[in-house]
Design an enzyme around this catalytic site. Structure first.
Site, PDB file in Angstrom:
ATOM      1  N   ARG A 148       0.955  -1.169   0.201  1.00  0.00           N
ATOM      2  CA  ARG A 148      -0.609  -0.071  -0.179  1.00  0.00           C
ATOM      3  C   ARG A 148       1.104   1.140   0.018  1.00  0.00           C
ATOM      4  O   ARG A 148       1.557   1.356   0.472  1.00  0.00           O
ATOM      5  CB  ARG A 148      -0.904  -0.246   1.064  1.00  0.00           C
ATOM      6  CG  ARG A 148      -1.926   1.022   1.288  1.00  0.00           C
ATOM      7  CD  ARG A 148      -2.918   1.431   2.896  1.00  0.00           C
ATOM      8  NE  ARG A 148      -1.623   1.857   3.392  1.00  0.00           N
ATOM      9  CZ  ARG A 148      -2.924   2.217   4.829  1.00  0.00           C
ATOM     10  NH1 ARG A 148      -4.009   2.293   4.509  1.00  0.00           N
ATOM     11  NH2 ARG A 148      -2.142   2.859   5.227  1.00  0.00           N
ATOM     12  N   TYR A 160      -3.343  11.604   5.437  1.00  0.00           N
ATOM     13  CA  TYR A 160      -3.881   9.812   6.129  1.00  0.00           C
ATOM     14  C   TYR A 160      -2.337   9.010   5.849  1.00  0.00           C
ATOM     15  O   TYR A 160      -2.271   9.012   4.647  1.00  0.00           O
ATOM     16  CB  TYR A 160      -4.848   9.171   5.627  1.00  0.00           C
ATOM     17  CG  TYR A 160      -5.332   7.709   6.145  1.00  0.00           C
ATOM     18  CD1 TYR A 160      -5.447   7.630   7.744  1.00  0.00           C
ATOM     19  CD2 TYR A 160      -4.474   7.512   5.489  1.00  0.00           C
ATOM     20  CE1 TYR A 160      -5.128   6.466   7.965  1.00  0.00           C
ATOM     21  CE2 TYR A 160      -4.559   5.810   5.484  1.00  0.00           C
ATOM     22  CZ  TYR A 160      -5.237   5.320   6.855  1.00  0.00           C
ATOM     23  OH  TYR A 160      -4.845   4.392   7.788  1.00  0.00           O
ATOM     24  N   ASP A 210      -5.209   3.390   0.099  1.00  0.00           N
ATOM     25  CA  ASP A 210      -6.154   4.310   1.063  1.00  0.00           C
ATOM     26  C   ASP A 210      -6.986   5.405   0.718  1.00  0.00           C
ATOM     27  O   ASP A 210      -6.003   6.360   1.458  1.00  0.00           O
ATOM     28  CB  ASP A 210      -5.546   3.510   2.709  1.00  0.00           C
ATOM     29  CG  ASP A 210      -6.600   3.535   3.662  1.00  0.00           C
ATOM     30  OD1 ASP A 210      -8.084   4.105   3.106  1.00  0.00           O
ATOM     31  OD2 ASP A 210      -6.847   3.065   4.754  1.00  0.00           O
ATOM     32  N   HIS A 212      -9.232   6.432   2.345  1.00  0.00           N
ATOM     33  CA  HIS A 212      -9.795   6.424   3.910  1.00  0.00           C
ATOM     34  C   HIS A 212     -10.691   7.918   3.892  1.00  0.00           C
ATOM     35  O   HIS A 212     -11.420   8.508   4.910  1.00  0.00           O
ATOM     36  CB  HIS A 212      -8.580   7.783   4.917  1.00  0.00           C
ATOM     37  CG  HIS A 212      -8.470   6.502   6.460  1.00  0.00           C
ATOM     38  ND1 HIS A 212      -8.679   6.774   7.290  1.00  0.00           N
ATOM     39  CD2 HIS A 212      -8.298   5.148   6.645  1.00  0.00           C
ATOM     40  CE1 HIS A 212      -8.767   6.570   8.542  1.00  0.00           C
ATOM     41  NE2 HIS A 212      -8.532   5.041   8.176  1.00  0.00           N
ATOM     42  N   GLU A 236      -9.278   1.824  -1.710  1.00  0.00           N
ATOM     43  CA  GLU A 236      -9.659   1.112   0.090  1.00  0.00           C
ATOM     44  C   GLU A 236     -10.457   3.074   0.643  1.00  0.00           C
ATOM     45  O   GLU A 236     -10.654   3.531   0.673  1.00  0.00           O
ATOM     46  CB  GLU A 236      -8.729   1.043   1.145  1.00  0.00           C
ATOM     47  CG  GLU A 236      -9.246   0.601   2.372  1.00  0.00           C
ATOM     48  CD  GLU A 236      -8.297  -0.038   3.441  1.00  0.00           C
ATOM     49  OE1 GLU A 236      -8.494   0.498   4.755  1.00  0.00           O
ATOM     50  OE2 GLU A 236      -7.203  -0.115   2.691  1.00  0.00           O
ATOM     51  N   GLU A 262     -13.957  -1.750   6.699  1.00  0.00           N
ATOM     52  CA  GLU A 262     -13.214  -2.549   8.038  1.00  0.00           C
ATOM     53  C   GLU A 262     -14.097  -1.641   8.947  1.00  0.00           C
ATOM     54  O   GLU A 262     -13.682  -2.086  10.588  1.00  0.00           O
ATOM     55  CB  GLU A 262     -11.642  -1.501   8.413  1.00  0.00           C
ATOM     56  CG  GLU A 262     -11.445  -0.264   7.520  1.00  0.00           C
ATOM     57  CD  GLU A 262     -10.464   0.246   8.140  1.00  0.00           C
ATOM     58  OE1 GLU A 262      -9.255   1.011   9.097  1.00  0.00           O
ATOM     59  OE2 GLU A 262      -9.702  -0.026   6.667  1.00  0.00           O
ATOM     60  N   ARG A 283     -14.159  -5.573   3.645  1.00  0.00           N
ATOM     61  CA  ARG A 283     -12.659  -6.352   4.692  1.00  0.00           C
ATOM     62  C   ARG A 283     -13.055  -6.120   6.331  1.00  0.00           C
ATOM     63  O   ARG A 283     -12.615  -5.369   7.277  1.00  0.00           O
ATOM     64  CB  ARG A 283     -11.989  -4.720   4.638  1.00  0.00           C
ATOM     65  CG  ARG A 283     -11.002  -4.292   2.915  1.00  0.00           C
ATOM     66  CD  ARG A 283      -9.831  -3.191   2.719  1.00  0.00           C
ATOM     67  NE  ARG A 283      -9.465  -3.359   3.592  1.00  0.00           N
ATOM     68  CZ  ARG A 283      -8.451  -2.492   4.473  1.00  0.00           C
ATOM     69  NH1 ARG A 283      -9.178  -1.956   5.168  1.00  0.00           N
ATOM     70  NH2 ARG A 283      -7.306  -2.897   5.100  1.00  0.00           N
ATOM     71  N   GLU A 339      -4.085  -8.062   5.387  1.00  0.00           N
ATOM     72  CA  GLU A 339      -3.371  -6.763   5.678  1.00  0.00           C
ATOM     73  C   GLU A 339      -2.514  -7.106   6.689  1.00  0.00           C
ATOM     74  O   GLU A 339      -3.150  -7.986   8.215  1.00  0.00           O
ATOM     75  CB  GLU A 339      -4.757  -5.235   5.748  1.00  0.00           C
ATOM     76  CG  GLU A 339      -3.420  -4.121   6.447  1.00  0.00           C
ATOM     77  CD  GLU A 339      -4.249  -2.673   7.035  1.00  0.00           C
ATOM     78  OE1 GLU A 339      -3.795  -1.856   6.931  1.00  0.00           O
ATOM     79  OE2 GLU A 339      -5.456  -3.058   6.767  1.00  0.00           O
ATOM     80  N   TRP A 402     -11.887  11.626   9.004  1.00  0.00           N
ATOM     81  CA  TRP A 402     -10.573  11.239   9.040  1.00  0.00           C
ATOM     82  C   TRP A 402     -10.378  10.339   8.236  1.00  0.00           C
ATOM     83  O   TRP A 402      -9.596   9.969   7.721  1.00  0.00           O
ATOM     84  CB  TRP A 402     -10.220  10.948  10.424  1.00  0.00           C
ATOM     85  CG  TRP A 402      -8.922  10.928  10.471  1.00  0.00           C
ATOM     86  CD1 TRP A 402      -7.671  11.854  10.121  1.00  0.00           C
ATOM     87  CD2 TRP A 402      -8.624   9.795  10.758  1.00  0.00           C
ATOM     88  NE1 TRP A 402      -6.529  11.110  10.233  1.00  0.00           N
ATOM     89  CE2 TRP A 402      -6.673   9.749  10.902  1.00  0.00           C
ATOM     90  CE3 TRP A 402      -9.024   8.741  11.216  1.00  0.00           C
ATOM     91  CZ2 TRP A 402      -6.147   8.862  11.005  1.00  0.00           C
ATOM     92  CZ3 TRP A 402      -7.906   7.119  11.236  1.00  0.00           C
ATOM     93  CH2 TRP A 402      -6.646   7.615  11.147  1.00  0.00           C
TER      94      TRP A 402
END
Length: 402
Positions: A148, A160, A210, A212, A236, A262, A283, A339, A402
C-alpha cells in the site's frame, strides 16, 4: 462435561492499547479473544466485564454457535461496534479452546487449507515522493508481493497513512490531534505518486491505496478514473459507507476495484454492498464483525457474488486477531489479501505471535488452537493509556471524515 469456569478481561498498552479476553474451562483449557476497539477500548472492556462475563460462567464452551446466538439475539440490542467486538472476543476465545481440546489448529476445524499461505500487504509511506519510493523498495526487498502506498500531500498536515516511526500508529496519547485537510490538493497529488511507484518498480506486484473515507462519491469516481493506468489492486474506503448506494455512482465511472468494510461489523452492514456487487473486496475483521463464526458467514455470502476478502489488519488489532484472521483466510475459497503491519516490540513482549511471515505470505501456527499466548505479568508493565484517533478539519475549520 467441561464448563466455562472463569473469564478475565485484561486492558494494557504495550505499544498501543489492547483489550484481551481469556476464558478458562473447568478442565483448565484457556482460550483468548481480542476485544480491542481503537479509541473506545474501555467501552468494550466494560461490556464484557459487566454484561457478558456473568453470562458465560457455567456454560458449555463447545457450543460456539449457540453462544453466538445467545449473546447476539438474546440481548435484544443488536449490532454496533461495541457489541460486536465484545461478541467477537468470546467467539474467538471459544474457537481457540475448541482447537486445543481437539488437538488441532483452528484452520483444520474450519475445513483445512484452501491455499499454501496467506498473501499480505503492508504499508509504504513517505513525507514526499522520493521517501515513499524508498519505502516501497524496502518492502519489496523484504519479499512483499503487495504494498500500500501513501504520501503526505504537500503543505497539508493531515495526510492519512504516513508513518512517523517504525510502526504506523495514528492514535495520539491525549486528546485527538486535529489535522488540516484539503481534498483538491489530495486529488491532484495522489495520482502522481502512484504513477511514480509504477514508473520505478513496474507492475510485477500489487499496488494498493487507502482513500480513508475522505471523498464524496463523485470525487471518488474522479479519483478512481485518474488512477486506472496505475492498475491499483484496490482503492480502499473511497467514500463513507453509510450511503451504500453511493458506490453505484463510483462504479459507473471507473473500473478501479473498490474495498470497503473495516468499520462495518455485521453481515447486514455489507449485504447490499455485496449482493449488488458494489464492491470487489470486503474488509470486515474477525475482531469487529462477530468473531470467526460471523466473519465466515460474511465471506460465504461474498463468495456467491465474486467478492473477495481483504480483511483489515492494522496495529489496533492484537496478535490474537491477526492469528484468527490467518486461520480463516487460509481456508476460505474467495480469499483476496490480508493487511499485515506487524506490531511494536512492546506488543510482542506481551503476546506470543501465532503466525510467521515468509515469501510475502503469512502462515498460521500448527499448534492446537490459534497458537497465541498472552503474558499477563508482562502486560502489567504497560498500564492503560488513553489514546484517540485524529480528527480532520477542512481548511475552513469544518469537521471532515478522518
Amino acid at each position: 462435561m467441561s464448563k466455562i469456569e472463569r473469564a478475565e478481561v485484561f486492558v494494557a498498552s504495550p505499544g498501543r492499547t489492547f483489550v484481551t479476553l481469556r476464558i478458562t474451562t473447568s478442565d483448565g483449557v484457556t482460550g483468548h479473544g481480542d476485544a480491542t476497539l481503537n479509541g473506545r477500548e474501555l467501552a468494550v472492556a466494560s461490556y464484557l466485564r459487566d454484561h457478558l462475563v456473568p453470562l458465560l460462567i457455567g456454560k458449555d464452551p463447545a457450543r460456539i454457535e449457540d453462544m453466538w446466538q445467545y449473546l447476539y439475539r438474546g440481548a435484544y440490542w443488536r449490532r454496533g461496534p461495541v457489541t460486536m467486538t465484545a461478541i467477537s472476543a468470546v467467539d474467538t476465545a471459544l474457537w481457540d479452546i475448541k482447537g486445543k481440546v481437539a488437538g488441532l489448529p483452528v484452520y483444520q476445524l474450519l475445513g483445512g487449507r484452501s491455499r499454501d499461505g496467506v498473501t499480505v500487504y503492508s504499508h509504504a509511506s513517505g513525507t514526499d515522493v522520493p521517501s515513499l519510493l524508498d519505502d516501497v523498495e524496502r518492502f519489496l526487498d523484504l519479499g512483499y508481493k503487495a504494498v500500500r502506498a501513501q504520501a503526505a500531500v504537500p503543505d497539508v498536515g493531515g495526510s492519512y497513512g504516513v508513518r512517523k516511526g517504525k510502526v504506523y500508529e495514528p492514535a495520539a496519547t491525549s486528546l485527538p490531534d486535529e489535522q488540516p485537510w484539503d481534498t483538491e490538493a489530495y486529488l491532484r497529488f495522489a495520482p502522481t505518486y502512484l504513477e511514480a511507484v509504477r514508473e520505478r518498480f513496474g507492475f510485477g506486484f500489487h499496488l494498493l491505496h487507502d482513500v480513508h473515507h475522505r471523498l464524496t462519491p463523485i470525487e471518488a469516481a474522479r479519483f478512481g478514473k485518474s488512477v486506472e493506468d496505475s492498475a491499483l489492486f484496490w482503492m480502499e474506503d473511497p467514500t463513507p459507507a453509510e450511503n451504500q448506494e453511493a458506490f453505484r455512482l463510483i462504479r459507473q465511472h471507473t473500473t478501479t476495484p473498490i474495498a470497503v468494510g473495516e468499520v462495518l461489523n455485521s453481515i447486514w452492514d455489507v449485504q447490499h454492498l455485496i449482493t449488488e456487487q458494489l464492491i470487489d473486496y470486503v474488509r470486515t475483521t474477525v475482531v469487529h464483525a462477530g468473531g470467526i463464526t460471523h466473519l465466515r458467514r460474511i465471506f460465504d455470502l461474498a463468495a456467491l457474488y465474486q467478492v473477495r476478502t481483504g480483511s483489515h489488519g492494522a496495529t489496533d488489532l492484537s496478535p490474537v486477531s491477526l492469528a484468527a484472521a490467518v486461520h480463516v483466510d487460509i481456508t476460505v475459497p474467495n480469499f483476496g489479501i490480508q493487511e499485515y503491519m506487524g506490531h511494536a516490540d512492546e506488543t510482542m513482549e506481551v503476546f506470543r505471535n501465532g503466525v510467521t511471515f515468509a515469501d510475502g505470505m503469512l502462515h498460521p501456527s500448527e499448534e492446537p488452537g490459534l497458537g497465541v499466548a498472552y503474558d499477563e505479568k508482562a502486560a502489567e508493565r504497560f498500564p492503560y493509556r488513553a489514546r484517540y484517533l485524529p480528527v480532520a478539519r477542512r481548511l475552513d475549520g469544518s469537521v471532515h471524515d478522518w
